[in-house]
Every structure is written in C-alpha cells, then in structure tokens.
Design an enzyme around this catalytic site. Structure first.
Site, PDB file in Angstrom:
ATOM      1  N   GLY A  11      35.263  29.514  47.189  1.00  0.00           N
ATOM      2  CA  GLY A  11      36.741  29.258  46.792  1.00  0.00           C
ATOM      3  C   GLY A  11      37.611  30.423  47.340  1.00  0.00           C
ATOM      4  N   GLN A  61      37.873  33.695  46.935  1.00  0.00           N
ATOM      5  CA  GLN A  61      36.877  34.861  47.478  1.00  0.00           C
ATOM      6  C   GLN A  61      35.794  34.288  48.344  1.00  0.00           C
ATOM      7  OE1 GLN A  61      37.403  38.183  47.467  1.00  0.00           O
ATOM      8  NE2 GLN A  61      39.350  38.120  45.939  1.00  0.00           N
ATOM      9  N   SER A 112      29.051  19.733  44.748  1.00  0.00           N
ATOM     10  CA  SER A 112      30.523  20.573  45.022  1.00  0.00           C
ATOM     11  C   SER A 112      31.294  20.042  46.234  1.00  0.00           C
ATOM     12  CB  SER A 112      29.958  21.989  45.554  1.00  0.00           C
ATOM     13  OG  SER A 112      31.110  22.724  45.960  1.00  0.00           O
ATOM     14  N   ASP A 120      33.541  33.629  36.459  1.00  0.00           N
ATOM     15  CA  ASP A 120      32.815  34.199  35.597  1.00  0.00           C
ATOM     16  C   ASP A 120      32.078  33.445  34.616  1.00  0.00           C
ATOM     17  OD1 ASP A 120      33.594  36.928  36.551  1.00  0.00           O
ATOM     18  OD2 ASP A 120      35.482  36.633  35.227  1.00  0.00           O
ATOM     19  N   HIS A 173      33.058  41.261  40.328  1.00  0.00           N
ATOM     20  CA  HIS A 173      33.653  41.548  39.000  1.00  0.00           C
ATOM     21  C   HIS A 173      32.663  41.788  38.097  1.00  0.00           C
ATOM     22  CE1 HIS A 173      36.567  41.789  35.742  1.00  0.00           C
ATOM     23  NE2 HIS A 173      36.257  40.538  35.474  1.00  0.00           N
ATOM     24  N   GLY A 184      41.256  36.257  47.581  1.00  0.00           N
ATOM     25  CA  GLY A 184      40.573  36.086  48.743  1.00  0.00           C
ATOM     26  C   GLY A 184      41.336  35.506  49.804  1.00  0.00           C
ATOM     27  N   ASP A 188      40.481  45.924  35.338  1.00  0.00           N
ATOM     28  CA  ASP A 188      40.864  44.699  35.469  1.00  0.00           C
ATOM     29  C   ASP A 188      41.339  43.750  34.623  1.00  0.00           C
ATOM     30  OD1 ASP A 188      40.854  43.034  38.432  1.00  0.00           O
ATOM     31  OD2 ASP A 188      39.649  41.864  36.977  1.00  0.00           O
ATOM     32  N   GLU A 240      67.197  34.350  39.641  1.00  0.00           N
ATOM     33  CA  GLU A 240      67.714  35.676  39.068  1.00  0.00           C
ATOM     34  C   GLU A 240      66.238  36.077  38.480  1.00  0.00           C
ATOM     35  OE1 GLU A 240      69.813  37.729  40.092  1.00  0.00           O
ATOM     36  OE2 GLU A 240      70.991  36.202  40.833  1.00  0.00           O
ATOM     37  N   SER A 280      70.951  48.711  43.896  1.00  0.00           N
ATOM     38  CA  SER A 280      72.133  49.118  43.577  1.00  0.00           C
ATOM     39  C   SER A 280      72.373  50.167  42.441  1.00  0.00           C
ATOM     40  CB  SER A 280      73.171  48.005  43.317  1.00  0.00           C
ATOM     41  OG  SER A 280      72.946  47.550  42.017  1.00  0.00           O
TER      42      SER A 280
END
Length: 339
Positions: free
Chosen positions: A25, A27, A51, A83, A108, A134, A191, A227, A252
């Site tokens: 994917g 990463q 996959s 995960d 991670h 990634g 994280d 905005e 500003s």
C-alpha cells in the site's frame, strides 16, 4: 535525542539480505521501491494470493510471494499492512516459519507495544518509521531528499539490531534528513495521540464545524470551503516551513490579532482536559482494545462513519472547486492506480 545520518549507517549490511515487504500500500510500495533504487537487490513483496496489489508489485518487477513463503525466505520481514491485520497474519504465517536470527520490523509500534503479537525470542524486533505517508516517502526519495525516520529496537537477539534499523532507514531515504532513535512505546503513544487529537481528528472536526457554521449562517458553500478548508494548506505550509512564528510573520496583522483573540476560545482548557483523557486511553490500552473489538465486529461503525463523512457536502463542493484548479492534481501525492 540521538540523530543519525547516512554517514552513521552502513547499507552494505543489507546487500546480502533477503528483505520481504509485507504489504504494498502507501508505505509498502515506497519502502520496496526505495530499497531497490538504493541498490538492495533481494527485495520481494509478500501479499495474499487474492490481493489486488499483486499485479501492481509485479508490474514494477518485484517478486511476489505469500507471507508464509516470505517468512521462510527473508532475513528481514518488514510488516506494512494495517495494524488490525497484524495479529492474525503474524500467528498464521510468520511466527512458526521465520528463520532463527532473522529480524521482524514494523513502521508503527502498536502491535508489539500493546502485545497484540509476542515475537519469538530468537529474532530481532525493530522499527523503522518514516514520519510521513508513503507517497511522500517515495516522492522525496525520488527527488533526492528523504523523510526523517524513527528507529527503535524492542528485542536485540543478534546484537546488531540498531545497526540493521539504521541501515534500512538510510536505504529508504531517512538518513538524508535524519534518523531519530526512540522506543516502541514512545513512537506508538505519541503517534496515536497526534493523529487523534490534532492531525486527523482535531483538525478535521475544526474544518467541518467551521464550514457548517458558515453554511448555517447563510454563506455560500464555495466561500465556506475556501475559508475553512482550501486555505488550511497555505497556513500549514508556512508553519511547516518555519514554525508558528513564521506563519504569524507572514499573515496580516488583522489575521494575527484574530488568532490571538479567538484561538483560545475555540481550543481551551476544557479541550486540553479532553486531550489528557485521550492520552490516558491510549496509554492504558483502551483505544487499542476498542479498535480491535471494532474489527471483530467487522468494522461496522467504522465503515458507516467513513461512508457518512464521504457524503458530507464539503466533499462535493471541494470536488467541484478543485476542478477549477488543475494544478492541485498535477503532481498527486496519491495515485490509486499505482499504490
């Protein structure tokens, strides 16, 4: 804080290693391609036979195998799947099949820190975590730069686990900008907190609520979008470039005065109290337990929320307005056809 660079790492440590990237994917594709372009020849991608990413990996020349096959082949297994899939995949395919003395790596710390998996005691357990998505890891590397990386060691069976982690970080571009030594606990908890409270949770709710407030007051959706969402990039880029003071220097006086006057009314002591509760839930494992339970329930609430958010009016307005600004998509970070 210890920071390492390319001069502190020896990517030759990887030259004779079989490296399997589990997942292809955001990463996964970046790590695999960066390693390959750094001269690491024995890089393979590990994916389930069903996959949809197999064709993408094969198209750019990678050998593709199943996770179980990769476990028996690899000297370094880099786990880069979501995960919530770690535990099932690890115990089904990796735990019994890894070579003694091999290294299992993560980007991670959640699965290891919160004991969703318990690696064997005859392997290195390390972390190499780029501090960026990634697509940015790949893009910066291709431009000759690199995204800073975190490196950590949870288990040092070989006695050279940190050297291996530094070499890998260097090979994916981290050593060009800096590799910071940390721990699985520190990386994981900070994280999760940053994602939930500021980056992916807090900021998004500020944008949506600001947009809705203007719409409910009778202003045009296009004005509200510009905005409350579009111009976020302008401000974030200034902060990214030189910190908060750099942003205030560049805007500003009216905008700066408004920020001082109103910011603390929106994000205040009550908000910070809630932030501390969120951090406590991360630290004591409640967030991780809740997330794993959500997955056992087939992500029903998660998927329903994803669908509702995708249908929010701000998304339709944004699609229309971005169509007026073709330069935004000219150099896409995310190209779903490739990664």
């Amino acid at each position: 804080m210890k920071v390492y660079y390319d001069s502190d790492a020896d990517i030759n440590l990887l030259k004779d290693k079989n490296i399997a990237i589990i997942g292809y994917g955001s990463q996964g594709h970046a790590h695999a391609l960066n390693l390959k372009d750094s001269g690491i020849k024995n890089v393979a991608v590990a994916l389930k036979e069903t996959s949809a990413s197999r064709a993408k990996a094969e198209k750019v020349g990678f050998k593709v195998m199943t996770p179980k096959e990769a476990a028996a082949w690899a000297d370094i297994l880099m786990v880069l799947i979501p995960d919530e899939l770690h535990a099932d995949m690890y115990y089904a395919d990796l735990h019994e099949n890894m070579k003694s003395g091999a290294a299992i790596a993560f980007s991670h710390g959640l699965s290891v820190h919160f004991s969703l998996i318990e690696p064997r005691n005859d392997v290195d357990v390390i972390m190499m975590a780029p501090k960026g998505p990634g697509h940015t890891v790949r893009g910066e590397y291709a431009r000759g730069g690199g995204v800073p990386c975190l490196a950590a060691v949870y288990q040092d069976y070989s006695g050279k686990a940190m050297e291996l982690s530094l070499a890998y970080c260097s090979a994916i571009g981290g050593g060009r900008s800096g590799i910071i030594e940390t721990t699985f606990r520190e990386e994981c908890e900070t994280d999760l907190f940053g994602e939930q409270v500021v980056l992916c949770g807090g900021l998004i709710e500020l944008i949506r609520n600001g947009y809705e407030t203007l719409i409910e007051a009778g202003y045009k959706p296009e004005m509200a979008y510009f905005e409350c969402l579009h111009e976020v990039k302008l401000i974030v880029d200034l902060i990214y470039e030189g910190g908060i003071s750099n942003m205030f220097y560049s805007i500003s006086n009216t905008a700066e005065y408004g920020a001082y006057r109103t910011g603390p009314r929106i994000v205040n002591s009550q908000t910070k109290t809630e932030m501390k509760k969120v951090l406590e839930e991360i630290q004591n494992g409640k967030f991780t337990r809740d997330w794993m339970l959500e997955n056992k329930a087939y992500q029903a609430h998660f998927k329903a929320k994803r669908k509702l958010d995708a249908e929010h009016p701000i998304e339709a307005v944004g699609t229309e307005l971005r169509g007026m600004m073709p330069w935004i998509g000219k150099n896409k970070l995310v190209d779903k056809a490739k990664n």
